[in-house]
Design an enzyme around this catalytic site. Structure first.
Site, PDB file in Angstrom:
ATOM      1  N   SER A 153       0.869  -1.180   0.000  1.00 41.47           N
ATOM      2  CA  SER A 153       0.000   0.000   0.000  1.00 41.47           C
ATOM      3  C   SER A 153       0.905   1.228   0.000  1.00 41.47           C
ATOM      4  O   SER A 153       2.106   1.131   0.281  1.00 41.47           O
ATOM      5  CB  SER A 153      -0.864  -0.015   1.276  1.00 41.47           C
ATOM      6  OG  SER A 153      -1.312   1.288   1.600  1.00 41.47           O
ATOM      7  N   TYR A 166      -2.135  -0.569  10.468  1.00 46.39           N
ATOM      8  CA  TYR A 166      -2.079  -0.921   9.036  1.00 46.39           C
ATOM      9  C   TYR A 166      -0.758  -0.446   8.432  1.00 46.39           C
ATOM     10  O   TYR A 166      -0.077  -1.202   7.716  1.00 46.39           O
ATOM     11  CB  TYR A 166      -3.277  -0.277   8.338  1.00 46.39           C
ATOM     12  CG  TYR A 166      -3.428  -0.590   6.868  1.00 46.39           C
ATOM     13  CD1 TYR A 166      -3.512  -1.898   6.414  1.00 46.39           C
ATOM     14  CD2 TYR A 166      -3.519   0.440   5.928  1.00 46.39           C
ATOM     15  CE1 TYR A 166      -3.676  -2.174   5.059  1.00 46.39           C
ATOM     16  CE2 TYR A 166      -3.693   0.175   4.576  1.00 46.39           C
ATOM     17  CZ  TYR A 166      -3.765  -1.136   4.151  1.00 46.39           C
ATOM     18  OH  TYR A 166      -3.931  -1.401   2.801  1.00 46.39           O
TER      19      TYR A 166
HETATM   20  N1  LIG Z   1      -8.556  -0.924  -1.379  1.00 46.95           N
HETATM   21  C1  LIG Z   1      -7.528  -0.102  -1.239  1.00 46.95           C
HETATM   22  O1  LIG Z   1      -7.694   1.117  -1.218  1.00 46.95           O
HETATM   23  C2  LIG Z   1      -6.139  -0.667  -1.128  1.00 46.95           C
HETATM   24  C3  LIG Z   1      -5.073   0.203  -1.390  1.00 46.95           C
HETATM   25  C4  LIG Z   1      -3.773  -0.272  -1.303  1.00 46.95           C
HETATM   26  C5  LIG Z   1      -3.562  -1.591  -0.946  1.00 46.95           C
HETATM   27  N2  LIG Z   1      -4.602  -2.412  -0.676  1.00 46.95           N
HETATM   28  C6  LIG Z   1      -4.322  -3.785  -0.292  1.00 46.95           C
HETATM   29  O2  LIG Z   1      -4.884  -4.657  -1.261  1.00 46.95           O
HETATM   30  C7  LIG Z   1      -5.207  -5.890  -0.637  1.00 46.95           C
HETATM   31  C8  LIG Z   1      -6.646  -6.252  -0.951  1.00 46.95           C
HETATM   32  O3  LIG Z   1      -7.474  -5.222  -0.464  1.00 46.95           O
HETATM   33  P1  LIG Z   1      -8.997  -5.000  -0.936  1.00 46.95           P
HETATM   34  O4  LIG Z   1      -9.187  -3.566  -1.034  1.00 46.95           O
HETATM   35  O5  LIG Z   1      -9.303  -5.865  -2.099  1.00 46.95           O
HETATM   36  O6  LIG Z   1      -9.744  -5.508   0.399  1.00 46.95           O
HETATM   37  P2  LIG Z   1     -11.142  -6.231   0.625  1.00 46.95           P
HETATM   38  O7  LIG Z   1     -12.075  -5.918  -0.479  1.00 46.95           O
HETATM   39  O8  LIG Z   1     -11.499  -5.922   2.019  1.00 46.95           O
HETATM   40  O9  LIG Z   1     -10.746  -7.787   0.503  1.00 46.95           O
HETATM   41  C9  LIG Z   1      -9.893  -8.364   1.458  1.00 46.95           C
HETATM   42  C10 LIG Z   1      -9.747  -9.838   1.141  1.00 46.95           C
HETATM   43  O10 LIG Z   1      -8.908 -10.433   2.159  1.00 46.95           O
HETATM   44  C11 LIG Z   1      -9.610 -11.540   2.750  1.00 46.95           C
HETATM   45  N3  LIG Z   1      -9.210 -11.679   4.139  1.00 46.95           N
HETATM   46  C12 LIG Z   1      -9.348 -10.784   5.155  1.00 46.95           C
HETATM   47  N4  LIG Z   1      -8.893 -11.291   6.304  1.00 46.95           N
HETATM   48  C13 LIG Z   1      -8.459 -12.558   6.025  1.00 46.95           C
HETATM   49  C14 LIG Z   1      -7.895 -13.597   6.798  1.00 46.95           C
HETATM   50  N5  LIG Z   1      -7.717 -13.475   8.122  1.00 46.95           N
HETATM   51  N6  LIG Z   1      -7.566 -14.768   6.181  1.00 46.95           N
HETATM   52  C15 LIG Z   1      -7.774 -14.930   4.850  1.00 46.95           C
HETATM   53  N7  LIG Z   1      -8.309 -13.965   4.065  1.00 46.95           N
HETATM   54  C16 LIG Z   1      -8.645 -12.804   4.651  1.00 46.95           C
HETATM   55  C17 LIG Z   1     -11.096 -11.201   2.565  1.00 46.95           C
HETATM   56  O11 LIG Z   1     -11.933 -12.333   2.564  1.00 46.95           O
HETATM   57  P3  LIG Z   1     -12.743 -12.865   3.882  1.00 46.95           P
HETATM   58  O12 LIG Z   1     -13.293 -11.650   4.582  1.00 46.95           O
HETATM   59  O13 LIG Z   1     -13.774 -13.799   3.339  1.00 46.95           O
HETATM   60  O14 LIG Z   1     -11.720 -13.590   4.703  1.00 46.95           O
HETATM   61  C18 LIG Z   1     -11.075 -10.583   1.180  1.00 46.95           C
HETATM   62  O15 LIG Z   1     -11.068 -11.600   0.189  1.00 46.95           O
HETATM   63  C19 LIG Z   1      -4.934  -5.711   0.857  1.00 46.95           C
HETATM   64  O16 LIG Z   1      -3.676  -6.264   1.178  1.00 46.95           O
HETATM   65  C20 LIG Z   1      -4.905  -4.207   1.017  1.00 46.95           C
HETATM   66  O17 LIG Z   1      -4.128  -3.809   2.116  1.00 46.95           O
HETATM   67  C21 LIG Z   1      -5.900  -1.982  -0.784  1.00 46.95           C
END
Ligand SMILES: NC(=O)c1ccc[n+]([C@@H]2O[C@H](COP(=O)([O-])OP(=O)(O)OC[C@H]3O[C@@H](n4cnc5c(N)ncnc54)[C@H](OP(=O)(O)O)[C@@H]3O)[C@@H](O)[C@H]2O)c1
Length: 252
Positions: A153, A166
């Site tokens: 991130s 985070y």
């Molecule tokens: N969205 C943003 O703005 C952004 C920006 C920069 C980086 N990122 C990074 O991109 C990645 C994905 O983010 P996203 O935005 O797609 O988030 P999201 O929509 O909240 O999805 C998160 C995913 O992680 C899974 N997860 C959460 N806790 C878990 C656990 N304990 N064990 C296994 N799976 C788990 C969730 O599934 P379940 O809840 O079913 O477990 C879901 O599939 C993350 O690493 C985040 O930090 C996001």
């Protein structure tokens, strides 16, 4: 110094028949990455906690004609990574690509953050990618397209208020990635970091309710970057990709 680069034609572009593990693939960025790879003919192992959501994902990805293995498991448990990698090897017999994408982000000032919240960020966002990489290395070493992509991130190097746990976990992920990349590159394993600002998923509405989601990159745009990294395996290597939304000033 001889570096095992595996520069075959298949390893420079064609991903068909490769096997990838995408964590956090039930929605958001992970689902977009899994879909993009499935469309390229990659057999996919998908992880998240929810078995029901993964069954839905499995049906959708299978429609692209690839094999899909659902690996429902909680990555906050330190025993989960070895089990997932073991299941993948039993099922597919190989692993070429690991995408450490699963993550959590709780919006809170550090003064209000509990020890458990801190530990969960570190366990899911930093320890799980380390353990999955460690367990995958013996199989990646045998692979002709060996790649680990860690989804970090903007807070992997910057610091945002109300995102202390985070921010710390993504700094840890990037530190681990830098060492890992150096330790395995001579085995032909490439380690990339993608560090984005806000992406239009459910996570951002929780961490940055102030942002207008309509101007944020779509998860599919991060998946495009993953595909670029995987299909450009010539002699030029990108260690880290920094991504910002088009409405944000460059280099800030
Ligand atoms: N969205 C943003 O703005 C952004 C920006 C920069 C980086 N990122 C990074 O991109 C990645 C994905 O983010 P996203 O935005 O797609 O988030 P999201 O929509 O909240 O999805 C998160 C995913 O992680 C899974 N997860 C959460 N806790 C878990 C656990 N304990 N064990 C296994 N799976 C788990 C969730 O599934 P379940 O809840 O079913 O477990 C879901 O599939 C993350 O690493 C985040 O930090 C996001």
């Amino acid at each position: 110094m001889q570096i095992n680069q595996h520069l075959t034609s298949s390893s420079t572009g064609d991903l068909r028949g490769k096997t990838a593990l995408i964590t956090g693939a039930s929605r958001g960025i992970g689902f977009a990455i899994a879909s993009a790879l499935a469309k390229e003919g990659v057999n996919i192992a998908v992880n998240s906690r929810s078995a029901a959501n993964l069954e839905h994902v499995k049906r959708e990805l299978s429609s692209y004609g690839v094999k899909v293995l659902a690996c429902p498991a909680d990555l906050s448990d330190a025993s989960t990574p070895a089990k997932i990698i073991g299941d993948i090897i039993t099922h597919f017999g190989q692993l070429n690509i690991l995408v450490n994408n699963a993550g959590i982000a709780v919006r809170k000032p550090l003064a209000a953050t509990t020890a458990n919240e801190w530990d969960m960020h570190m366990a899911i966002n930093a320890r799980a990618p380390f353990l999955l990489s460690r367990e995958a290395i013996p199989y990646l070493k045998k692979s002709d397209h060996a790649t680990i992509i860690n989804i970090s991130s903007v807070v992997g190097s910057k610091a945002y208020v109300n995102q202390g746990a985070y921010t710390a976990s993504k700094h840890a992920l990037e530190g681990m990635s830098k060492v890992l990349a150096q330790e395995v590159f001579q085995d032909g394993i490439r380690v990339h970091v993608i560090a984005s600002g806000g992406v239009a998923t459910g996570m951002i509405t929780g961490t940055r309710p102030d942002l207008d989601v309509s101007v944020l990159p779509a998860p599919e745009e991060i998946a495009d970057i993953v595909l670029f990294l995987l299909t450009h395996r010539g002699n030029a290597v990108i260690d880290k990709v920094n991504v910002r939304r088009s409405t944000k000033s460059p280099w800030t």
